[in-house]
Design a protein around this motif. Structure first.
Motif, PDB file in Angstrom:
ATOM      1  N   LEU A  15       0.777  -1.356   0.094  1.00  0.00           N
ATOM      2  CA  LEU A  15      -0.015  -0.041  -0.110  1.00  0.00           C
ATOM      3  C   LEU A  15       0.871   1.194   0.039  1.00  0.00           C
ATOM      4  N   LYS A  16       2.041   1.209   0.676  1.00  0.00           N
ATOM      5  CA  LYS A  16       3.009   2.418   0.650  1.00  0.00           C
ATOM      6  C   LYS A  16       3.526   2.473  -0.628  1.00  0.00           C
ATOM      7  N   ASP A  17       3.979   1.506  -1.386  1.00  0.00           N
ATOM      8  CA  ASP A  17       4.274   1.688  -2.699  1.00  0.00           C
ATOM      9  C   ASP A  17       3.252   2.077  -3.697  1.00  0.00           C
ATOM     10  N   LEU A  18       1.969   1.762  -3.597  1.00  0.00           N
ATOM     11  CA  LEU A  18       0.941   1.853  -4.388  1.00  0.00           C
ATOM     12  C   LEU A  18       0.643   3.564  -4.318  1.00  0.00           C
ATOM     13  N   LYS A  19       0.645   4.083  -3.028  1.00  0.00           N
ATOM     14  CA  LYS A  19       0.344   5.492  -2.722  1.00  0.00           C
ATOM     15  C   LYS A  19       1.731   6.257  -3.499  1.00  0.00           C
ATOM     16  N   THR A  20       2.723   5.764  -3.626  1.00  0.00           N
ATOM     17  CA  THR A  20       3.918   6.570  -4.084  1.00  0.00           C
ATOM     18  C   THR A  20       3.662   6.466  -5.490  1.00  0.00           C
ATOM     19  N   LEU A  21       3.095   5.451  -6.237  1.00  0.00           N
ATOM     20  CA  LEU A  21       2.880   5.515  -7.578  1.00  0.00           C
ATOM     21  C   LEU A  21       1.874   6.304  -8.205  1.00  0.00           C
ATOM     22  N   VAL A 115      -5.191   2.729  -9.110  1.00  0.00           N
ATOM     23  CA  VAL A 115      -5.528   1.731  -7.948  1.00  0.00           C
ATOM     24  C   VAL A 115      -6.017   0.537  -8.779  1.00  0.00           C
ATOM     25  N   ALA A 116      -6.618   0.526  -9.710  1.00  0.00           N
ATOM     26  CA  ALA A 116      -7.162  -0.513 -10.235  1.00  0.00           C
ATOM     27  C   ALA A 116      -6.690  -0.864 -11.799  1.00  0.00           C
ATOM     28  N   ASP A 117      -6.063   0.289 -12.537  1.00  0.00           N
ATOM     29  CA  ASP A 117      -5.767   0.233 -13.847  1.00  0.00           C
ATOM     30  C   ASP A 117      -4.714   1.106 -13.932  1.00  0.00           C
ATOM     31  N   ASP A 118      -3.398   0.567 -13.736  1.00  0.00           N
ATOM     32  CA  ASP A 118      -3.144  -0.587 -13.640  1.00  0.00           C
ATOM     33  C   ASP A 118      -2.104  -0.759 -12.316  1.00  0.00           C
ATOM     34  N   LYS A 119      -1.639   0.279 -11.651  1.00  0.00           N
ATOM     35  CA  LYS A 119      -0.871   0.200 -10.761  1.00  0.00           C
ATOM     36  C   LYS A 119      -0.838  -0.793  -9.740  1.00  0.00           C
ATOM     37  N   GLY A 120      -2.235  -0.690  -9.213  1.00  0.00           N
ATOM     38  CA  GLY A 120      -2.327  -1.658  -8.049  1.00  0.00           C
ATOM     39  C   GLY A 120      -1.907  -3.102  -8.436  1.00  0.00           C
ATOM     40  N   PRO A 121      -2.859  -3.541  -9.530  1.00  0.00           N
ATOM     41  CA  PRO A 121      -2.490  -4.891  -9.977  1.00  0.00           C
ATOM     42  C   PRO A 121      -1.262  -5.241 -10.638  1.00  0.00           C
ATOM     43  N   LEU A 122      -0.551  -4.280 -11.037  1.00  0.00           N
ATOM     44  CA  LEU A 122       1.199  -4.328 -11.246  1.00  0.00           C
ATOM     45  C   LEU A 122       1.901  -4.781 -10.112  1.00  0.00           C
ATOM     46  N   LEU A 123       1.580  -3.998  -8.932  1.00  0.00           N
ATOM     47  CA  LEU A 123       2.207  -4.280  -7.784  1.00  0.00           C
ATOM     48  C   LEU A 123       1.779  -5.402  -7.126  1.00  0.00           C
ATOM     49  N   ALA A 124       0.661  -5.840  -7.041  1.00  0.00           N
ATOM     50  CA  ALA A 124       0.187  -7.251  -6.698  1.00  0.00           C
ATOM     51  C   ALA A 124       0.943  -8.292  -7.308  1.00  0.00           C
ATOM     52  N   ASN A 429     -14.675   8.402 -12.815  1.00  0.00           N
ATOM     53  CA  ASN A 429     -14.507   9.220 -11.392  1.00  0.00           C
ATOM     54  C   ASN A 429     -14.241   8.208 -10.434  1.00  0.00           C
ATOM     55  N   ASP A 430     -13.310   8.484  -9.464  1.00  0.00           N
ATOM     56  CA  ASP A 430     -13.358   7.829  -8.225  1.00  0.00           C
ATOM     57  C   ASP A 430     -13.073   6.259  -8.624  1.00  0.00           C
ATOM     58  N   GLU A 431     -12.035   6.043  -9.447  1.00  0.00           N
ATOM     59  CA  GLU A 431     -11.749   4.682  -9.364  1.00  0.00           C
ATOM     60  C   GLU A 431     -11.142   4.189  -8.232  1.00  0.00           C
ATOM     61  N   HIS A 432     -11.477   2.850  -8.080  1.00  0.00           N
ATOM     62  CA  HIS A 432     -11.276   2.339  -6.782  1.00  0.00           C
ATOM     63  C   HIS A 432     -11.054   0.876  -6.636  1.00  0.00           C
ATOM     64  N   ILE A 433     -10.431   0.258  -5.627  1.00  0.00           N
ATOM     65  CA  ILE A 433     -10.302  -1.315  -5.509  1.00  0.00           C
ATOM     66  C   ILE A 433     -10.368  -1.530  -4.089  1.00  0.00           C
ATOM     67  N   LEU A 434     -10.997  -2.666  -3.696  1.00  0.00           N
ATOM     68  CA  LEU A 434     -11.130  -3.194  -2.386  1.00  0.00           C
ATOM     69  C   LEU A 434      -9.745  -3.515  -1.906  1.00  0.00           C
ATOM     70  N   ILE A 435      -9.133  -3.128  -0.798  1.00  0.00           N
ATOM     71  CA  ILE A 435      -7.905  -3.715  -0.260  1.00  0.00           C
ATOM     72  C   ILE A 435      -7.854  -5.336  -0.284  1.00  0.00           C
ATOM     73  N   ASP A 436      -9.073  -5.903   0.186  1.00  0.00           N
ATOM     74  CA  ASP A 436      -9.202  -7.390   0.302  1.00  0.00           C
ATOM     75  C   ASP A 436      -8.879  -7.975  -1.164  1.00  0.00           C
ATOM     76  N   ASP A 437      -9.492  -7.451  -2.235  1.00  0.00           N
ATOM     77  CA  ASP A 437      -9.337  -7.779  -3.526  1.00  0.00           C
ATOM     78  C   ASP A 437      -7.880  -7.783  -4.193  1.00  0.00           C
ATOM     79  N   LEU A 438      -7.292  -6.464  -3.628  1.00  0.00           N
ATOM     80  CA  LEU A 438      -5.856  -6.349  -3.981  1.00  0.00           C
ATOM     81  C   LEU A 438      -4.884  -7.449  -3.573  1.00  0.00           C
TER      82      LEU A 438
END
Length: 455
Positions: A15-21, A115-124, A429-438
């Protein structure tokens, strides 16, 4: 190994890396493009940051002239590839309830562009590779996490990368849906221009990128009638919002629709089409008439004569960019096509229609469909990992209309990270992702890598 339990140990770091990106507004900006940053300053900043993450963790990194980068995890000559992207689509000036270029946690949800497209999934996927690297088992291949900077505007980044770097043996891109996607529709991007007598229409503008349903449109008309009452009635009838105002002695109309990904135009409401449907009764302009005739209440190309239903589903059609001023009009359209639709069948039909309606310039880009045997080992291993982590036996391997990096590399498919029944608001607007999903995605990717890499 309990991959879900293992993934949670990396939650805070991810989550820290994701925030940075996500704090890097990595939209394409050709005004700042130059050698080493071919798509602008911010995509290059994001690339450097992802490379820094890999270097921080002690892995071998590579920067391919600012187009794309990679992080090698593990050892060996054979390579399994994970392809993600760091660029994001633009954000609307209004409509966000959270800072668009940040990663804001509200309850169990993360909000922010990417967060969902695509920095979050890339970090996952990156953190999944780290988990596998720590495990003590003999591996067939090392893992190469590859990240591009131009996926949202044509994927020139990885096309350049693979001209200068070898293909991995096989791989996946975490830039779509779970379960695994074995088929992606073909993509045709059409650009047409023509000249049209104004006849009351001064200007008409809508859309920024072709693969997003435009959520805002505006037009300026020179009308002898007061349109206020009829326009308000139109908005109410169609449950729309918009404004009408005097504009230097003429009338300016704005209309708000609903943005959606261009591969699923049925989930949006095209602001340009809805505004044209109103204007067609108030100006005698052939540009407006064409939009209304061929796109109103049709997102499948039926009126254009290119409708087809195949194994991957229906043809879809998104009128993404509209521009009209001083008699010059242009349209940019995004089509998604089942693999049974050929270029030879599709293009001549469209070209004939546009030529008949005063469009004098017709250009297009064509990308073939991707179809991987659903019985292949790659598909089976990826899907089994999804089932093992989620327990979901209902949803099987699938096809989709979206286009991903999978088309840029042999033996590659899209795999996650949006779960069935969830809508992460990608491109909205408000692109989002559940933390549990990530975190579940981390576990699924780790299980998949284990299935594929174990000897």
């Amino acid at each position: 190994m309990d991959f879900k339990k293992e993934a949670l140990q990396y939650k805070d770091a991810l989550l820290k890396d994701l925030k940075t990106l996500c704090q890097i507004p990595s939209t394409m900006d050709m005004s700042s493009a130059k050698d080493g940053q071919p798509f602008g300053e911010m995509p290059r900043v994001a690339l450097d940051q992802m490379i820094a993450i890999g270097q921080r963790d002690g892995f071998v990194t590579d920067n391919c002239d600012g187009y794309a980068g990679s992080i090698d995890i593990g050892e060996g000559d054979a390579v399994f590839g994970i392809l993600g992207h760091l660029d994001v689509v633009p954000v609307n000036k209004t409509g966000w309830h959270y800072p668009p270029f940040d990663c804001t946690q509200d309850g169990d949800m993360l909000y922010g562009r990417g967060v969902a497209d695509d920095k979050g999934p890339l970090l996952a996927a990156y953190y999944a590779a780290k988990i596998i690297n720590k495990m003590d088992f003999e591996k067939k291949m090392k893992i190469r996490v590859i990240f591009g900077t131009n996926e949202e505007n044509g994927s020139e980044c990885v096309a350049y990368y693979f001209k200068h770097r070898p293909y991995p043996a096989l791989g996946f891109t975490p830039d779509a849906d779970f379960p695994v996607v074995y088929g992606e529709k073909g993509i045709a991007r059409i650009n047409v221009k023509g000249h049209f007598a104004p006849n009351g229409l001064m200007s008409f503008m809508s859309g920024d990128v072709v693969n997003i349903v435009p959520g805002h449109a505006q037009a300026v008309v020179d009308s002898h009638d007061d349109l206020t009452e009829s326009y308000q009635a139109y908005l109410e009838k169609h449950q729309l919002t918009g404004e009408i105002e005097d504009y230097h002695g003429k009338t300016k109309l704005t209309l708000k629709g609903v943005s959606a990904h261009g591969s699923t135009p049925e989930l949006g409401q095209n602001a340009a089409v809805m505004l044209a449907h109103y204007l067609v009764d108030h100006v005698e302009n052939d540009f407006v008439n064409f939009i209304d005739k061929y796109f109103y209440e049709d997102v499948n190309g039926k009126k254009l004569g290119v409708f087809k239903e195949g194994h991957m589903g229906l043809v879809t059609c998104n009128l993404g960019i509209i521009s009209y001023s001083e008699g010059k009009g242009s349209l940019s359209i995004d089509f998604r096509l089942p693999h049974e639709m050929s270029e030879e069948e599709f293009i001549p039909t469209l070209a004939t229609t546009f030529t008949m309606h005063h469009f004098t310039s017709f250009d297009y880009d064509w990308t073939n469909a991707l179809f991987v045997n659903p019985e292949s080992d790659l598909i089976k291993n990826l899907h089994q990992a999804y089932v093992d982590v989620t327990g979901d036996h209902e949803h099987g391997p699938q096809c989709m209309g979206g286009g991903t990096y999978a088309k840029e590399m042999p033996n590659c498919v899209a795999f996650g990270a949006e779960f069935p029944g969830h809508n992460n608001g990608m491109h909205q607007n408000d692109e989002h992702i559940l933390i549990d999903d990530l975190m579940d995605a981390v576990a699924i990717y780790a299980a998949a890598l284990y299935n594929i890499l174990k000897k």
